[in-house]
Design an enzyme around this catalytic site. Structure first.
Site, PDB file in Angstrom:
ATOM      1  N   HIS A 119      41.986  36.757  44.266  1.00 14.96           N
ATOM      2  CA  HIS A 119      41.681  37.808  45.244  1.00 14.96           C
ATOM      3  C   HIS A 119      41.957  37.283  46.658  1.00 14.96           C
ATOM      4  CE1 HIS A 119      39.868  40.992  42.819  1.00 14.96           C
ATOM      5  NE2 HIS A 119      39.295  40.043  42.087  1.00 14.96           N
ATOM      6  N   ASP A 150      40.652  44.699  41.266  1.00 15.48           N
ATOM      7  CA  ASP A 150      39.671  45.106  40.267  1.00 15.48           C
ATOM      8  C   ASP A 150      39.672  46.626  40.218  1.00 15.48           C
ATOM      9  OD1 ASP A 150      38.970  42.440  39.882  1.00 15.48           O
ATOM     10  OD2 ASP A 150      37.273  42.535  41.253  1.00 15.48           O
ATOM     11  N   ARG A 155      40.092  39.468  49.076  1.00 16.92           N
ATOM     12  CA  ARG A 155      38.729  39.008  49.327  1.00 16.92           C
ATOM     13  C   ARG A 155      38.771  37.812  50.273  1.00 16.92           C
ATOM     14  NH1 ARG A 155      36.181  37.337  43.951  1.00 16.92           N
ATOM     15  NH2 ARG A 155      36.240  39.608  43.656  1.00 16.92           N
ATOM     16  N   GLU A 183      37.334  39.794  31.921  1.00 23.04           N
ATOM     17  CA  GLU A 183      36.979  40.947  32.748  1.00 23.04           C
ATOM     18  C   GLU A 183      37.960  42.087  32.502  1.00 23.04           C
ATOM     19  OE1 GLU A 183      37.041  39.530  36.793  1.00 23.04           O
ATOM     20  OE2 GLU A 183      35.280  38.267  36.492  1.00 23.04           O
ATOM     21  N   HIS A 185      39.803  43.286  35.894  1.00 21.20           N
ATOM     22  CA  HIS A 185      40.540  42.377  36.775  1.00 21.20           C
ATOM     23  C   HIS A 185      42.003  42.247  36.348  1.00 21.20           C
ATOM     24  CE1 HIS A 185      41.060  38.818  39.419  1.00 21.20           C
ATOM     25  NE2 HIS A 185      41.945  38.496  38.497  1.00 21.20           N
TER      26      HIS A 185
END
Length: 188
Positions: free
Chosen positions: A99, A106, A72, A163, A166
């Site tokens: 990320h 994910d 990301r 999460e 993740h």
């Protein structure tokens, strides 16, 4: 700072035996608009090797991994932090995300027909029901989450408590934050 071309490798369905649905390249995400300028999936080589091990394990279990997000860019992290400044779910953009280090992914599992297994919540559901170790979820959801968890841990990733989707490499701080043009954020 631009990363060396060798710092990230592109993840393709053919090479890594996964399905890819980068939701941040679509409007179907928490921002309600595309955040990534292109749907390219990338990870550091160490994370990519773990991903391939996980994909093979998923295949042995009659499933496939489906990737929602991987590397990301920093600008995207800033957008998500502005929308949801809750460190249980989004890393503070000023500190950087795993990320953005290129070591987090994910994922979910899909069956042989490409149908996602029921994980009890959708991806990016920023709520308590997304946390691991929930006793209030149906048994099948618990099994599906446990299957995903086992596959990802066996492959070398670690999970986070909040999460179910993740996973990241251990010792994340040893990897530098990246600003690699392989994935760019949509300008505002």
């Amino acid at each position: 700072m631009q990363a060396d071309p060798s710092e990230l490798v592109e993840i393709t369905p053919e090479q890594y035996l996964v399905d890819i649905d980068l939701v941040y390249a679509t409007a179907n995400n928490l921002a309600g608009r595309p955040v990534y300028a292109q749907a390219r999936c990338a990870l550091r080589p160490q994370a990519a090797a773990c991903l391939l091990r996980a994909a093979r394990a998923a295949n042995r279990a009659g499933c496939r991994l489906k990737i929602f997000d991987a590397y990301r860019p920093p600008r995207a992290q800033q957008i998500f932090w502005a929308l949801c400044p809750d460190p249980r779910y989004i890393a503070d953009a000023s500190q950087g995300s795993n990320h953005t280090r290129g070591i987090a992914v994910d994922v979910t599992l899909v069956d042989a027909n490409g149908v996602p297994l029921d994980m009890g919540t959708g991806f990016d559901a920023m709520e308590d029901r997304s946390h691991h170790d929930r006793d209030d979820l149906p048994q099948q959801v618990q099994r599906n989450r446990s299957l995903l968890l086992g596959i990802m841990l066996q492959a070398g990733f670690r999970s986070i408590a909040t999460e179910w989707w993740h996973y990241e490499l251990p010792d994340s701080k040893r990897y530098a934050l990246l600003d690699d043009p392989i994935v760019t954020a949509v300008p505002e």
